[in-house]
Design a protein around this motif. Structure first.
Motif, mmCIF file in Angstrom:
data_model
loop_
_atom_site.group_PDB
_atom_site.id
_atom_site.type_symbol
_atom_site.label_atom_id
_atom_site.label_comp_id
_atom_site.label_asym_id
_atom_site.label_seq_id
_atom_site.Cartn_x
_atom_site.Cartn_y
_atom_site.Cartn_z
ATOM 1 N N UNK A 130 0.995 -1.192 -0.064
ATOM 2 C CA UNK A 130 -0.030 0.281 0.088
ATOM 3 C C UNK A 130 0.765 1.326 -0.145
ATOM 4 N N UNK A 131 0.280 2.542 -0.075
ATOM 5 C CA UNK A 131 1.039 3.539 -0.060
ATOM 6 C C UNK A 131 1.937 3.797 1.395
ATOM 7 N N UNK A 132 3.099 4.096 1.295
ATOM 8 C CA UNK A 132 3.589 4.183 2.526
ATOM 9 C C UNK A 132 3.603 5.630 3.001
ATOM 10 N N UNK A 133 2.578 5.580 4.034
ATOM 11 C CA UNK A 133 2.124 7.025 4.685
ATOM 12 C C UNK A 133 1.787 6.978 5.954
ATOM 13 N N UNK A 134 1.536 7.852 6.892
ATOM 14 C CA UNK A 134 1.172 7.782 8.169
ATOM 15 C C UNK A 134 -0.438 7.889 8.255
ATOM 16 N N UNK A 135 -1.026 7.548 9.230
ATOM 17 C CA UNK A 135 -2.515 7.720 9.449
ATOM 18 C C UNK A 135 -2.931 8.930 9.117
ATOM 19 N N UNK A 136 -2.363 9.884 9.697
ATOM 20 C CA UNK A 136 -2.519 11.435 9.508
ATOM 21 C C UNK A 136 -2.348 11.879 8.193
ATOM 22 N N UNK A 137 -1.624 11.221 7.429
ATOM 23 C CA UNK A 137 -1.205 11.889 5.852
ATOM 24 C C UNK A 137 -2.175 11.024 5.125
ATOM 25 N N UNK A 138 -2.845 10.048 5.419
ATOM 26 C CA UNK A 138 -3.803 9.140 4.764
ATOM 27 C C UNK A 138 -5.246 9.863 4.771
ATOM 28 N N UNK A 139 -5.632 10.259 5.935
ATOM 29 C CA UNK A 139 -6.798 11.096 6.363
ATOM 30 C C UNK A 139 -6.735 12.435 5.496
ATOM 31 N N UNK A 140 -5.309 12.880 5.670
ATOM 32 C CA UNK A 140 -5.403 14.270 4.610
ATOM 33 C C UNK A 140 -5.449 14.100 3.154
ATOM 34 N N UNK A 141 -5.032 12.951 2.801
ATOM 35 C CA UNK A 141 -5.394 12.605 1.292
ATOM 36 C C UNK A 141 -6.688 12.316 0.908
ATOM 37 N N UNK A 142 -7.659 11.872 1.834
ATOM 38 C CA UNK A 142 -9.064 11.404 1.629
ATOM 39 C C UNK A 142 -9.801 12.740 1.904
ATOM 40 N N UNK A 143 -9.368 13.620 2.846
ATOM 41 C CA UNK A 143 -9.936 14.697 3.185
ATOM 42 C C UNK A 143 -11.208 14.488 3.883
ATOM 43 N N UNK A 144 -11.478 13.229 4.499
ATOM 44 C CA UNK A 144 -12.668 13.143 5.303
ATOM 45 C C UNK A 144 -12.306 11.985 6.502
ATOM 46 N N UNK A 145 -11.957 12.698 7.551
ATOM 47 C CA UNK A 145 -11.418 11.822 8.848
ATOM 48 C C UNK A 145 -12.530 10.884 9.233
ATOM 49 N N UNK A 146 -13.533 11.203 9.321
ATOM 50 C CA UNK A 146 -14.850 10.338 9.491
ATOM 51 C C UNK A 146 -15.001 8.837 9.065
ATOM 52 N N UNK A 147 -15.074 9.388 7.523
ATOM 53 C CA UNK A 147 -14.957 8.055 6.527
ATOM 54 C C UNK A 147 -13.915 7.255 6.650
ATOM 55 N N UNK A 148 -12.663 7.625 6.865
ATOM 56 C CA UNK A 148 -11.605 6.696 6.976
ATOM 57 C C UNK A 148 -11.515 6.140 8.459
ATOM 58 N N UNK A 149 -12.000 6.637 9.503
ATOM 59 C CA UNK A 149 -12.249 5.932 10.809
ATOM 60 C C UNK A 149 -13.467 4.801 10.624
ATOM 61 N N UNK A 150 -14.514 5.098 10.017
ATOM 62 C CA UNK A 150 -15.725 4.278 9.775
ATOM 63 C C UNK A 150 -14.959 2.983 9.037
ATOM 64 N N UNK A 151 -14.323 3.615 7.768
ATOM 65 C CA UNK A 151 -13.719 2.204 6.978
ATOM 66 C C UNK A 151 -12.922 1.545 7.806
ATOM 67 N N UNK A 152 -12.059 2.001 8.380
ATOM 68 C CA UNK A 152 -11.070 1.287 9.460
ATOM 69 C C UNK A 152 -11.899 0.374 10.559
ATOM 70 N N UNK A 153 -12.802 0.825 11.075
ATOM 71 C CA UNK A 153 -13.652 0.000 12.007
ATOM 72 C C UNK A 153 -14.421 -1.204 11.374
ATOM 73 N N UNK A 154 -14.837 -0.793 10.314
ATOM 74 C CA UNK A 154 -15.453 -1.711 9.346
ATOM 75 C C UNK A 154 -14.660 -2.822 8.956
ATOM 76 N N UNK A 155 -13.331 -2.567 8.388
ATOM 77 C CA UNK A 155 -12.391 -3.571 8.136
ATOM 78 C C UNK A 155 -11.965 -4.421 9.384
ATOM 79 N N UNK A 156 -11.928 -3.727 10.659
ATOM 80 C CA UNK A 156 -11.509 -4.559 11.826
ATOM 81 C C UNK A 156 -12.640 -5.370 12.185
ATOM 82 N N UNK A 157 -13.840 -4.987 12.202
ATOM 83 C CA UNK A 157 -14.930 -6.001 12.247
ATOM 84 C C UNK A 157 -14.873 -7.137 11.402
#
Length: 201
Positions: A130-157
Motif C-alpha cells: 500500500x502507499x507508505x504513509x502515516x495515518x494522518x497523511x492518509x486522512x489528509x489525502x482523503x479529506x474526510x476523517x470520519x469516513x476513514x475511521x468508519x472504514x477502518x472500524x468496518x475492516x476490523x469488524x
C-alpha cells in the motif's frame, strides 16, 4: 484493489486513487509485468468513481505512464471476496498462469485483503502493498476523517467475524486492538459495520 502478477513467480475496492498511484510506481520499479484493476462501484465510491473503481484506476495508471497492454480490468466485483474470485477467473480465461500475486490496497486494508486472498486462492503466494504513509497523511489525502475511521472500524469488524463465516483465514488480533475497536464503535464510528453475513462487502 489491484492484483499484480510478480515477474519472478509468474488494493481490495477503493475510494481513492492512491491504490492506482502505488500500483503504477511498483510497475515502473519492475515489480510486476501485468496489472489487474478490479472493482465496480459501492456506496463509498459511486460518487467519486461513477464509472467503477477498476476503470478509474486504469485511467489513472495510463496517465502515469503504464502501457495499456499491461493492464486488465475486472469491472464487476463489489466486495473483497469478489475482487479475488473474479480476477482469478479473468486470468484463467486469458490463460495466464499465476503462482504469486502482489496485492495493492488501501493502507488499512492490507490484513483483511491478505486474509481473504489466502482463504479464496490458497495456491498462490500473496504479498500485500500500500502507499507508505502515516495515518494522518492518509486522512489528509482523503479529506474526510470520519469516513476513514468508519472504514477502518468496518475492516476490523470483518477481521473478527468473517473467519467464522468462511470468508477469510483467522488472524491473531491483539487485545489492545479489540479494545480500541470497541471504543470506536461506542463512539459511533459504525457506518461501515455489517449486521448480517448477507450484507458483506
Amino acid at each position: 484493489m489491484t492484483l499484480s502478477r510478480l515477474r519472478r513467480w509468474n488494493d481490495p475496492c477503493g475510494h481513492d486513487l492512491g491504490v492506482a498511484d502505488t500500483t503504477a510506481a511498483l510497475y515502473r520499479d519492475g515489480m510486476a509485468p501485468l496489472i489487474v484493476f478490479t472493482g465496480a462501484t459501492s456506496r463509498t465510491t459511486r460518487d467519486r468513481m461513477p464509472r467503477g473503481e477498476a476503470e478509474h484506476y486504469r485511467e489513472r495508471a495510463l496517465e502515469l505512464g503504464v502501457p495499456a497492454d499491461a493492464i486488465l480490468v475486472e469491472p464487476n466485483a463489489r466486495n473483497t471476496g469478489e475482487n479475488i474470485a473474479f480476477s482469478r477467473a479473468l486470468l484463467a480465461d486469458r490463460g495466464i498462469a499465476i503462482s504469486s500475486v502482489l496485492l495493492v490496497c488501501k493502507p488499512y486494508e492490507e490484513r483483511r485483503t491478505y486474509a481473504t486472498a489466502q482463504k479464496l486462492w490458497p495456491e498462490a503466494e500473496w504479498v500485500c502493498a500500500s502507499a507508505p504513509m502515516s495515518f494522518a497523511e492518509y486522512i489528509a489525502s482523503i479529506g474526510d476523517k470520519r469516513l476513514v475511521i468508519d472504514m477502518l472500524v468496518g475492516a476490523q469488524q470483518r477481521l473478527m467475524i468473517y473467519p467464522d463465516e468462511g470468508f477469510m483465514i483467522r488472524q491473531v488480533i491483539p487485545t489492545d486492538v479489540e479494545t480500541a475497536y470497541s471504543r470506536l464503535v461506542a463512539d459511533g464510528f459504525t457506518s461501515r459495520l455489517v449486521s448480517t453475513v448477507a450484507a458483506r462487502d
